[in-house]
Design a protein around this motif. Structure first.
Motif, PDB file in Angstrom:
ATOM      1  N   GLN A  15      24.070 -16.905  68.429  1.00  0.00           N
ATOM      2  CA  GLN A  15      24.770 -15.666  68.095  1.00  0.00           C
ATOM      3  C   GLN A  15      25.916 -15.974  67.145  1.00  0.00           C
ATOM      4  N   ASN A  16      25.785 -15.504  65.944  1.00  0.00           N
ATOM      5  CA  ASN A  16      26.810 -15.731  64.921  1.00  0.00           C
ATOM      6  C   ASN A  16      27.675 -14.465  64.817  1.00  0.00           C
ATOM      7  N   GLY A  17      28.676 -14.384  65.659  1.00  0.00           N
ATOM      8  CA  GLY A  17      29.527 -13.197  65.654  1.00  0.00           C
ATOM      9  C   GLY A  17      30.537 -13.238  66.782  1.00  0.00           C
ATOM     10  N   LEU A  18      31.281 -12.132  66.922  1.00  0.00           N
ATOM     11  CA  LEU A  18      32.296 -12.025  67.972  1.00  0.00           C
ATOM     12  C   LEU A  18      31.640 -11.781  69.318  1.00  0.00           C
ATOM     13  N   LEU A  19      32.308 -12.220  70.370  1.00  0.00           N
ATOM     14  CA  LEU A  19      31.818 -12.012  71.728  1.00  0.00           C
ATOM     15  C   LEU A  19      32.834 -11.149  72.484  1.00  0.00           C
ATOM     16  N   VAL A  20      32.312 -10.145  73.202  1.00  0.00           N
ATOM     17  CA  VAL A  20      33.151  -9.286  74.036  1.00  0.00           C
ATOM     18  C   VAL A  20      32.520  -9.212  75.416  1.00  0.00           C
ATOM     19  N   ASP A  21      33.310  -9.430  76.460  1.00  0.00           N
ATOM     20  CA  ASP A  21      32.811  -9.279  77.828  1.00  0.00           C
ATOM     21  C   ASP A  21      33.866  -8.569  78.668  1.00  0.00           C
ATOM     22  N   HIS A  22      33.683  -8.583  80.009  1.00  0.00           N
ATOM     23  CA  HIS A  22      34.588  -7.835  80.880  1.00  0.00           C
ATOM     24  C   HIS A  22      35.986  -8.449  80.936  1.00  0.00           C
ATOM     25  N   ALA A  37      39.133 -21.057  65.623  1.00  0.00           N
ATOM     26  CA  ALA A  37      38.494 -22.063  64.769  1.00  0.00           C
ATOM     27  C   ALA A  37      37.497 -21.409  63.815  1.00  0.00           C
ATOM     28  N   TRP A  38      36.791 -20.384  64.352  1.00  0.00           N
ATOM     29  CA  TRP A  38      35.848 -19.663  63.480  1.00  0.00           C
ATOM     30  C   TRP A  38      36.639 -18.622  62.699  1.00  0.00           C
ATOM     31  N   ARG A  39      36.701 -18.773  61.391  1.00  0.00           N
ATOM     32  CA  ARG A  39      37.518 -17.921  60.539  1.00  0.00           C
ATOM     33  C   ARG A  39      36.953 -16.511  60.474  1.00  0.00           C
ATOM     34  N   ILE A  40      37.674 -15.562  61.000  1.00  0.00           N
ATOM     35  CA  ILE A  40      37.231 -14.170  60.976  1.00  0.00           C
ATOM     36  C   ILE A  40      37.770 -13.511  59.707  1.00  0.00           C
ATOM     37  N   ARG A  41      36.884 -12.841  58.989  1.00  0.00           N
ATOM     38  CA  ARG A  41      37.280 -12.173  57.757  1.00  0.00           C
ATOM     39  C   ARG A  41      37.119 -10.652  57.902  1.00  0.00           C
ATOM     40  N   ARG A  42      37.864  -9.940  57.064  1.00  0.00           N
ATOM     41  CA  ARG A  42      37.743  -8.479  57.059  1.00  0.00           C
ATOM     42  C   ARG A  42      36.387  -8.074  56.504  1.00  0.00           C
ATOM     43  N   GLY A  43      35.897  -6.905  56.952  1.00  0.00           N
ATOM     44  CA  GLY A  43      34.595  -6.420  56.521  1.00  0.00           C
ATOM     45  C   GLY A  43      33.624  -6.361  57.685  1.00  0.00           C
ATOM     46  N   ASP A  44      32.329  -6.221  57.386  1.00  0.00           N
ATOM     47  CA  ASP A  44      31.310  -6.080  58.420  1.00  0.00           C
ATOM     48  C   ASP A  44      31.078  -7.404  59.146  1.00  0.00           C
ATOM     49  N   GLN A  45      31.075  -7.330  60.480  1.00  0.00           N
ATOM     50  CA  GLN A  45      30.827  -8.490  61.340  1.00  0.00           C
ATOM     51  C   GLN A  45      29.913  -8.061  62.480  1.00  0.00           C
ATOM     52  N   LEU A  46      29.298  -9.047  63.151  1.00  0.00           N
ATOM     53  CA  LEU A  46      28.482  -8.767  64.332  1.00  0.00           C
ATOM     54  C   LEU A  46      29.326  -8.982  65.581  1.00  0.00           C
ATOM     55  N   LEU A  47      29.059  -8.169  66.585  1.00  0.00           N
ATOM     56  CA  LEU A  47      29.770  -8.278  67.862  1.00  0.00           C
ATOM     57  C   LEU A  47      28.736  -8.162  68.978  1.00  0.00           C
ATOM     58  N   VAL A  76      19.008  -6.540  71.800  1.00  0.00           N
ATOM     59  CA  VAL A  76      18.182  -7.743  71.619  1.00  0.00           C
ATOM     60  C   VAL A  76      18.142  -8.470  72.962  1.00  0.00           C
ATOM     61  N   ASP A  77      16.975  -8.376  73.650  1.00  0.00           N
ATOM     62  CA  ASP A  77      16.825  -8.940  75.004  1.00  0.00           C
ATOM     63  C   ASP A  77      17.903  -8.357  75.919  1.00  0.00           C
ATOM     64  N   LYS A  78      18.705  -9.222  76.496  1.00  0.00           N
ATOM     65  CA  LYS A  78      19.727  -8.741  77.430  1.00  0.00           C
ATOM     66  C   LYS A  78      21.095  -8.595  76.763  1.00  0.00           C
ATOM     67  N   TRP A  79      21.075  -8.567  75.456  1.00  0.00           N
ATOM     68  CA  TRP A  79      22.335  -8.423  74.715  1.00  0.00           C
ATOM     69  C   TRP A  79      22.296  -7.180  73.825  1.00  0.00           C
ATOM     70  N   TYR A  80      23.462  -6.585  73.642  1.00  0.00           N
ATOM     71  CA  TYR A  80      23.612  -5.505  72.667  1.00  0.00           C
ATOM     72  C   TYR A  80      24.356  -6.073  71.463  1.00  0.00           C
ATOM     73  N   LYS A  81      23.792  -5.843  70.294  1.00  0.00           N
ATOM     74  CA  LYS A  81      24.381  -6.350  69.057  1.00  0.00           C
ATOM     75  C   LYS A  81      24.967  -5.155  68.283  1.00  0.00           C
ATOM     76  N   PHE A  82      26.266  -5.195  68.098  1.00  0.00           N
ATOM     77  CA  PHE A  82      26.969  -4.143  67.364  1.00  0.00           C
ATOM     78  C   PHE A  82      27.344  -4.641  65.968  1.00  0.00           C
ATOM     79  N   THR A  83      27.275  -3.745  65.020  1.00  0.00           N
ATOM     80  CA  THR A  83      27.852  -4.016  63.696  1.00  0.00           C
ATOM     81  C   THR A  83      29.206  -3.321  63.628  1.00  0.00           C
ATOM     82  N   VAL A  84      30.231  -4.108  63.345  1.00  0.00           N
ATOM     83  CA  VAL A  84      31.589  -3.546  63.315  1.00  0.00           C
ATOM     84  C   VAL A  84      32.224  -3.820  61.959  1.00  0.00           C
ATOM     85  N   ASN A  85      33.137  -2.960  61.558  1.00  0.00           N
ATOM     86  CA  ASN A  85      33.911  -3.138  60.328  1.00  0.00           C
ATOM     87  C   ASN A  85      35.307  -3.599  60.719  1.00  0.00           C
ATOM     88  N   VAL A  86      35.602  -4.875  60.483  1.00  0.00           N
ATOM     89  CA  VAL A  86      36.914  -5.434  60.819  1.00  0.00           C
ATOM     90  C   VAL A  86      37.918  -4.995  59.749  1.00  0.00           C
TER      91      VAL A  86
END
Length: 599
Positions: free
Chosen positions: A565-572, A523-533, A505-515
């Motif tokens: 972006q409603n999901g986890l963020l991963v960078d270098h 602060a943002w409560r992460i739950r088990r199951g499918d999430q966006l990264l 999506v534009d300059k971002w890659y959106k992954f679907t992950v299974n936590v």
């Protein structure tokens, strides 16, 4: 063919064997075959081999439930006078006196007819009380006979038992009694057929009080057993002759009926000069000798790629066909699995073995060097075969290296190495535009047809622009696999997740992950199951992080503060580490340390 009991099939042969015991008593056979290796023929082909026939009891300790001399006691030896009258010569048994003691160790010492040494029980232990002798062989043996030579009169009733589990359980082997029905509740001289070959018999043979000394009782394990002449093909008899321990139970003394006299009672006791067990170390035809291991335990010196105390299994990585006992016709050598030098372990699969016509049933485990398959005989996904190298070469498989923009997938043809290219893209790794196509800045359609809305160009286009070089890429902290409490505390979340899908999506890659597991959440409560990264295009092209679909990762990073972006963020700066099972234990340990240090 009766292996391993050649020359011990009938009673006459047994008597001849027992007559030679004085010579063989030391535990060695009379004839020693001289071969470089008896388990292989002159051409190096495997063949059945067996250890020497020995007296397995020689020198072994025997536990006796009763031994005279403690305290000192009187015993009398009966003899017959010139006129036929019975005479008694009385002596003292004293365990403290060297020449008057009769310990159990005399049962299995060197049997010298000119200087007999006898074990002796306490006088007059009569039915229903009994006396037992327990002999532990220390290993499984295939038994041919069990023999006892008496210094006293032979007992009226006696039983022989064997154990296959080092004395935990016992199986009846043979009973002797003048009254089988009364003493053992068994018929005398029952018939043995192929249906009851593992049944113990009771016989009145050898139950007479005469002779008063020097008599012998010898039990042949295969005598009268119908399948004894085809021993190799009879698992029932192979089990019948196998034993680790022997127990002899003396149930009833032989008397002249004068036991009411106290002096006469001193004449009735059990006394044995020789306890012998003839047989071979059980090695299932895969060893010619038994040796002691580093703990002094007796075990087979296994050949034919077999292993175990009795060569009763194939050694590791030799499971291409099932283990089997060696026979005269087939040594049944264990065969190594064919893994093309890419695996160190394999397992046997009986269904595959049958489907192959009983030729091969091995399945390789944990193929290395980027190989896969039952025989590690092809390249795993993401790699292709390098035809310039043999399949056994550790670099026989090369990585596909499909272009992240020009290729529609990361898995190439495993034979040719050709990556799946997007429309208008060519090259083995999909790294340039085809003739008539022009490169664009789009990651979805990197090459477009110039004929659409304009003239078709005949000039070949340069290769597609590749991702940033390592010089342009930032330092990748996530590649380091060493984690400390400090690093753990600086990040806002930590999860174990599996990568399911990816889209741009534009300059971002959106992954679907299974936590799968959440170790830390901000602060943002992460739950088990499918999430966006979300991963920025530049970071992904710099392979920082390096993410592959279907793989599991330990991901430690900071929360996504973007409103879009409603999901986890991963960078270098994030830690993205390929998952291993031991990470769960390590992460729990980090959790406890973090709580203690209140980070």
């Amino acid at each position: 063919m009766m292996y391993p009991f050649r020359n011990y099939k009938v009673a006459g042969s047994l008597v001849l064997t027992l007559g030679l015991l004085g010579i063989v008593r030391g535990g060695f056979s009379l004839m020693q075959q001289i071969h470089v290796d008896p388990c292989y023929d002159e051409n190096g082909n495997p063949k059945m081999c067996i250890p020497d026939f020995v007296n397995a009891a020689f020198g072994k300790p025997v536990k006796a439930s009763s031994t005279c001399g403690s305290p000192p006691s009187r015993y009398c030896v009966m003899s017959t006078g010139v006129s036929g009258e019975r005479q008694r010569n009385c002596f003292i048994c004293d365990v403290e006196h060297h020449k008057r003691r009769h310990p159990a160790e005399y049962l299995t010492d060197l049997n010298n007819p000119n200087n007999l040494t006898c074990w002796q029980s306490e006088p007059y232990i009569q039915h229903p009380n009994n006396v037992t002798l327990h002999l532990a062989l220390g290993k499984k043996f295939e038994l041919t006979y069990i023999s006892l030579q008496f210094c006293s009169a032979r007992p009226d009733s006696m039983a022989i038992y064997k154990s296959q589990d080092y004395g935990k359980t016992w199986q009846p082997y043979q009973f002797y009694s003048s009254q089988c029905r009364k003493i053992y509740n068994m018929p005398s001289r029952a018939t043995i057929t192929k249906q009851n070959e593992q049944e113990a018999l009771c016989t009145s043979d050898h139950s007479s009080i005469e002779p008063t000394s020097g008599g012998r009782i010898a039990f042949s394990t295969l005598e009268g057993r119908p399948s004894g002449y085809d021993f190799d093909s009879s698992p029932v008899l192979q089990d019948w002759v196998t034993g680790t321990d022997i127990k002899v139970v003396f149930s009833r003394l032989n008397t002249y009926g004068d036991e009411d006299d106290d002096i006469a009672r001193d004449s009735y006791y059990y006394s044995v000069s020789d306890f012998a067990v003839g047989g071979r170390c059980k090695c299932n035809g895969h060893a010619s000798r038994c040796i002691e291991d580093k703990n002094g335990q007796l075990m087979c010196d296994c050949k034919h790629n077999t292993a175990g105390p009795e060569c009763d299994r194939c050694k590791p990585f030799h499971d291409d066909r099932p283990w089997a006992r060696a026979t005269e016709k087939d040594a049944n050598e264990c065969v190594a699995c064919n893994c093309n030098l890419h695996a160190r372990k394999c397992r046997f699969n009986n269904e595959l073995y049958i489907l192959s016509g009983r030729k091969s049933g091995g399945v390789c485990l944990k193929c290395r060097h980027n190989t896969a398959g039952r025989y590690c005989n092809y390249c795993k996904e993401g790699f292709y075969r390098d035809q310039s190298k043999q399949m056994t070469h550790r670099k026989a498989c090369k990585e596909c290296n499909c272009h992240p923009v020009g290729a529609s997938g990361m898995f190439c043809n495993q034979t040719t190495g050709q990556c799946p290219c997007k429309e208008g893209v060519v090259g083995l790794s999909c790294n340039r535009c085809a003739k008539g196509f022009t490169q664009t800045r789009s990651h979805i359609a990197p090459c477009i047809n110039e004929g659409v809305g304009g003239a078709i160009s005949t000039t070949p286009e340069p290769p597609i622009k590749t991702p940033p070089s390592p010089v342009d890429c930032p330092s990748c902290k996530g590649s380091k696999r060493k984690l400390s409490v400090g690093k753990y505390c600086k990040k806002e979340y930590a999860v174990h997740a599996q990568i399911l899908s990816r889209e741009q999506v534009d300059k971002w890659y959106k992954f679907t992950v299974n936590v799968m597991t959440v170790y830390k959440s901000g602060a943002w409560r992460i739950r088990r199951g499918d999430q966006l990264l979300f991963v920025h295009q530049n970071d992904l092209e710099c392979k920082c992080p390096k993410l592959r679909l279907g793989r599991n990762y330990l991901i430690i990073g900071e929360e996504n503060k973007s409103d879009n972006q409603n999901g986890l963020l991963v960078d270098h700066r994030s830690y993205v580490i390929p998952w291993r099972d031991d990470w769960n234990r390590r992460m729990r340990k980090l959790q406890r340390k973090a709580r203690r240090e209140k980070c």
